[in-house]
Design a protein around this motif. Sequence first.
Motif, mmCIF file in Angstrom:
data_model
loop_
_atom_site.group_PDB
_atom_site.id
_atom_site.type_symbol
_atom_site.label_atom_id
_atom_site.label_comp_id
_atom_site.label_asym_id
_atom_site.label_seq_id
_atom_site.Cartn_x
_atom_site.Cartn_y
_atom_site.Cartn_z
ATOM 1 N N PHE A 144 0.785 -1.233 0.000
ATOM 2 C CA PHE A 144 0.000 0.000 0.000
ATOM 3 C C PHE A 144 0.824 1.293 0.000
ATOM 4 O O PHE A 144 0.436 2.260 -0.655
ATOM 5 N N TRP A 145 1.924 1.316 0.768
ATOM 6 C CA TRP A 145 2.566 2.592 1.069
ATOM 7 C C TRP A 145 3.837 2.885 0.292
ATOM 8 O O TRP A 145 4.317 4.022 0.296
ATOM 9 N N ARG A 146 4.396 1.908 -0.357
ATOM 10 C CA ARG A 146 5.675 2.114 -1.037
ATOM 11 C C ARG A 146 5.595 3.223 -2.088
ATOM 12 O O ARG A 146 6.459 4.108 -2.133
ATOM 13 N N THR A 147 4.580 3.193 -2.940
ATOM 14 C CA THR A 147 4.485 4.201 -3.997
ATOM 15 C C THR A 147 4.297 5.600 -3.416
ATOM 16 O O THR A 147 4.857 6.578 -3.935
ATOM 17 N N VAL A 148 3.522 5.708 -2.346
ATOM 18 C CA VAL A 148 3.324 7.022 -1.702
ATOM 19 C C VAL A 148 4.644 7.518 -1.142
ATOM 20 O O VAL A 148 5.055 8.663 -1.373
#
Length: 234
Positions: free
Chosen positions: A203-207
């Motif tokens: 969920f958070w890697r791209t952000v």
Amino acid sequence: MGINEVRELLSSRTGPKTLSFDGSAGGPNTEEIVAALAYVPQGLGRELLQALWWPESGQRRREQLRQAVVALVAPEFTRQMHALADARTQFGIAKASMGWCGGVVTDAQRRELRRAEQALEDARVGAWPNNTMEQLGALAGAVIAEMAGSCECPRCGGRKVVRNGAVAGGGSCEHCGGSGFEPLSGRKRAGAIGADWSAYSRFWRTVYEWMLANFRAEESRAARQFSKVLTQAA
């Protein structure tokens, strides 16, 4: 004066410690440093300069930093949500058009449904989590902490590129992704935002990576502007 030099100068907050040949202090003093910083355009870059290199000032400007982070992230989050909503709408239209009013399903309708379905899937994959804005404080804090503790990439020496005989001028360093800095592991980043590895990866890697790249770009731009002002004032 290079941007690393002006960062160190700002970090000292009292100007350089060395003396010129006539015995006087060399370089800009504290007041000149602060005055030059005021000429750097307002925004995330200037706030990051202070948060990273002048922590005492950064602590006093936490609200300005928050506003600048929101101003950067919110438009991208909104764009993604609109793109996802549009993709859902287009998929719904394509699905409703299949055999409209009991008619024959055509090949063109099938192709449009497949296209709309793929577009919806792409929008879902590219969209950040729905609670991104609620987690923005933790994300920003982790990104800034990584920037503060970053070391030069050992592979490219901070040059962002590595020599490659097949590519004129060399190619982008794969180890650091062309950032010039030694990257933290995904597990360390996950721990910094209070998530487990699987949640970070899914969920958070791209952000996180988007924020880190943009934060670094904004801070570097502000540091160059700060250096320009100091050089002109010298």
